[in-house]
Design an enzyme around this catalytic site. Structure first.
Site, PDB file in Angstrom:
ATOM      1  CG  HIS A  40      13.738  34.244  53.676  1.00 45.16           C
ATOM      2  ND1 HIS A  40      13.710  33.034  53.044  1.00 45.16           N
ATOM      3  CD2 HIS A  40      14.168  35.135  52.764  1.00 45.16           C
ATOM      4  CE1 HIS A  40      14.144  33.184  51.799  1.00 45.16           C
ATOM      5  NE2 HIS A  40      14.423  34.457  51.606  1.00 45.16           N
ATOM      6  CB  SER A  57      17.240  35.706  51.358  1.00 41.99           C
ATOM      7  OG  SER A  57      18.049  36.665  50.708  1.00 41.99           O
ATOM      8  CE  LYS A 109      11.485  33.496  48.814  1.00 39.03           C
ATOM      9  NZ  LYS A 109      12.039  34.836  48.927  1.00 39.03           N
TER      10      LYS A 109
END
Ligand SMILES: *Cc1c(COP(=O)(O)O)cnc(C)c1O
Length: 388
Positions: free
Chosen positions: A204, A176, A235
């Protein structure tokens, strides 16, 4: 309570005090902050879907049909056909037998690791794994063996030093704060050779990497070989929630054993409907991902040319290392004054002396906007006499 005031003062003095920044609009590549239009370049909403009309309509329709809250935990009264539909869709997306929803990615990590491992286990964990993985490992009571970041040789060495039959390797798919991709091919090979369970947290990567956008595991074509695929809907998917995808027995086991799944009210139906719609967009609008990754590569190259210290990565996360906490803060604040929002990331989120601006692009940023941000960065770094 004096220890608190003392602690707070010490944090301030070391430039480690953190404050929330208030947004007054939908999160997109431009946001309203204190009445000013600001360019956003640090959101995790990589596909820029927070204000997407299809997602908003899906939420409204779900509210009209199901109301605004779920009213219970999944095993009591909080299980709707929407939750089940989303779990099926995630399993399909990740190419696994089944999936299970959690309220957040954080809860998914804590609840999964502590359900699977106990004191008899050994967990091999990448040095830069996300805090929620670290907390899950601690909660499990397992022996935690940290290996060097993305270093399969160090991992192999530590596997040899730590024999046992209950062992698990856990890694972020995409890190991240560094934006790099874990060497999953090597990690899975080591795991198979040594009979170790693998778990990948792809917060991610989900919606960003792989041909179908399903993430880092797809990027390496390992869908059938990673035991526990964890991810978030918070995300790129621009919604809320965490999930685990895997075999039927894994998911059924988590439903019985995972305390963060069992003892928390389930996601609101509107949020679930948003995730379903967003996954449909990820599947069909391939251009979004393509744009995002191309622009990120271009921006990274331009930053390097300008002399910034940029960490290598193939994702929309572009960390610009400044090192000093103070300088990183100053740079971030100055940029915000000029209309560009890039968060300063400092310890304990990242190791000491590696404070950084964590730039993240959205699929909708264009070259002109990136160029504008680049010029602002160069100009401001010069003003602040930041070596770069
Ligand atoms: C953000 C993040 C999480 C937590 O997900 P939330 O849905 O925000 O709770 C977990 N793991 C990683 C690697 C993350 O980046």
């Amino acid at each position: 309570m004096e220890f608190m005031t003392e602690h707070l003062a010490a944090l301030r003095k070391r430039n480690l005090y953190r404050e929330t920044k208030t947004i007054y609009s939908s999160q997109s590549k431009y946001v309203n902050m204190n009445g000013k239009k600001i360019m956003m370049m640090c959101s995790n909403s990589y596909l820029d879907l927070c204000g997407n009309i299809r997602l908003k309509n899906a939420a409204k329709a779900a509210i009209d049909k199901y109301g605004v809250a779920s009213g219970g935990s999944r095993l009591t009264t909080g299980s709707y056909n929407l939750h089940e539909k989303l779990e099926m869709k995630i399993a399909e997306f990740k190419k696994t037998e089944k999936a299970i929803l959690f309220n957040t990615g954080y809860m998914a990590n804590v609840g999964t690791i502590s359900a699977v491992a106990d004191r008899e286990w050994i967990i091999f964990s990448d040095r830069l794994n996300h805090a929620s993985i670290i907390d899950g490992c601690r909660l499990s009571g397992a022996k935690i063996v940290i290996y060097n970041h993305c270093d399969a040789d160090d991992l192999e060495h530590k596997i040899k030093l730590n024999p046992g039959c209950k062992r698990m390797i856990i890694t972020d798919g995409v890190f991240s704060m560094d934006g790099d991709i874990a060497p999953l091919d090597k990690i899975v090979r080591l795991a198979e050779k040594n009979n170790i369970i693998t778990m990948v947290d792809d917060a991610h990567g989900t919606g960003v990497l792989g041909e179908r956008g399903s993430g880092s595991v797809e990027h390496f074509d390992l869908q059938e070989r990673v035991d526990i695929q964890l991810g978030t809907l918070s995300k790129a998917i621009s919604s809320e929630g965490g999930f685990v995808a895997g075999s039927k027995s894994l998911i059924d086991y988590l439903k019985q054993k995972s305390r963060s799944f069992i003892y928390s009210t389930s996601l609101s139906p509107a949020v679930v409907a948003v995730s379903l719609e967003a996954l449909d967009i990820v599947e069909h609008e391939i251009e979004l991902r393509k744009n995002l990754l191309e622009n990120a590569a271009w921006f990274r190259e331009k930053l390097e040319d300008a002399g910034f210290k940029v960490l290598k990565s193939q994702t929309p996360i572009i960390p610009v290392i400044i090192e000093s906490e103070e300088k990183t803060m100053e740079l971030s604040e100055k940029l915000l004054e000029k209309g560009l929002f890039i968060n300063a990331i400092r310890p304990p989120t990242v190791p000491k002396d590696s404070s950084r601006l964590r730039i993240t692009l959205m699929a909708t940023h264009n070259k002109r906007e990136i160029k504008y941000a680049l010029d602002l960065l160069k100009e401001t770094a010069l003003e602040l006499k930041i070596q770069s």
